[in-house]
Design a protein around this motif. Structure first.
Motif: not given
Length: 205
Positions: A132-133, A175-179, A183-191, A201-203
């Motif tokens: 997670h990142l 985000r575009e680079h990480l996804e 091999g990461m995906e955005l699972i939550r934005s905390f605002g 937060l990426f997983k």
């Protein structure tokens, strides 16, 4: 009645933090380590935290004031050039990846001082060692403010400021680079934080 302790915890939960402020590291560690329900659970839920930064003085200060040296470590490290020491730390604790990596208010400084390629390399390398990142990327207005402060001090502009191609919504481009490439995906934005920085937060997929 005797409480049954969960048996499915990893023996080591490792976290790394790309910003080695000692107070933040200790506070984050204490947040992770909740009071266990029993001794068996305590033994199974060991947390180790590694803080790293380029600033040797900051690292020395953090090491000297570290109240939990058995659980929290600090090292001087440029993660864009060297991940061997991170891998060695993981190997020492029997982990293939850090369970969580924090990158808080770091991206702009790497970007301004080392350019677009180094920013992408930073994200790629953190993603390569993380399950997670948690990313807090400074918005473009912070870049302009940093450049203005430098000019007011009578100093030269940041080496790469005028030639950066990654501009505007830096967090979205991260985000575009990480996804798209890590091999990461955005699972939550905390605002956004008080400083208008997105907290994402990426997983690992």
């Amino acid at each position: 009645m005797k409480k049954l302790c969960p048996a499915n915890y990893a023996k080591v939960r490792a976290a790394c933090q790309g910003n080695a402020r000692q107070e933040l590291s200790v506070a984050f560690y204490k947040h992770l380590v909740q009071e266990p329900e029993c001794q068996e659970e305590s033994e199974e839920r060991k947390v180790h935290l590694l803080g790293f930064d380029l600033d040797e003085i900051l690292i020395q200060r953090a090491q000297q004031n570290n109240p939990l040296p058995g659980s929290i470590s600090f090292i001087t490290l440029d993660v864009t050039k060297d991940t061997d020491r991170l891998q060695h730390y993981l190997d020492q604790h029997g982990c293939s990846h850090f369970h969580l990596c924090l990158c808080l208010a770091v991206t702009m400084w790497v970007h301004l001082n080392h350019g677009d390629a180094s920013l992408m390399q930073l994200l790629s390398r953190l993603a390569s060692v993380s399950q997670h990142l948690l990313l807090e990327a400074q918005p473009w207005k912070c870049y302009r403010s940093a450049a203005r402060r430098l000019r007011k001090l009578g100093r030269s502009d940041f080496d790469h400021f005028k030639t950066l191609k990654i501009r505007g919504d830096v967090a979205e481009q991260a985000r575009e680079h990480l996804e798209g490439h890590c091999g990461m995906e955005l699972i939550r934005s905390f605002g956004s934080t008080t400083w208008d920085r997105k907290l994402l937060l990426f997983k690992r997929r």
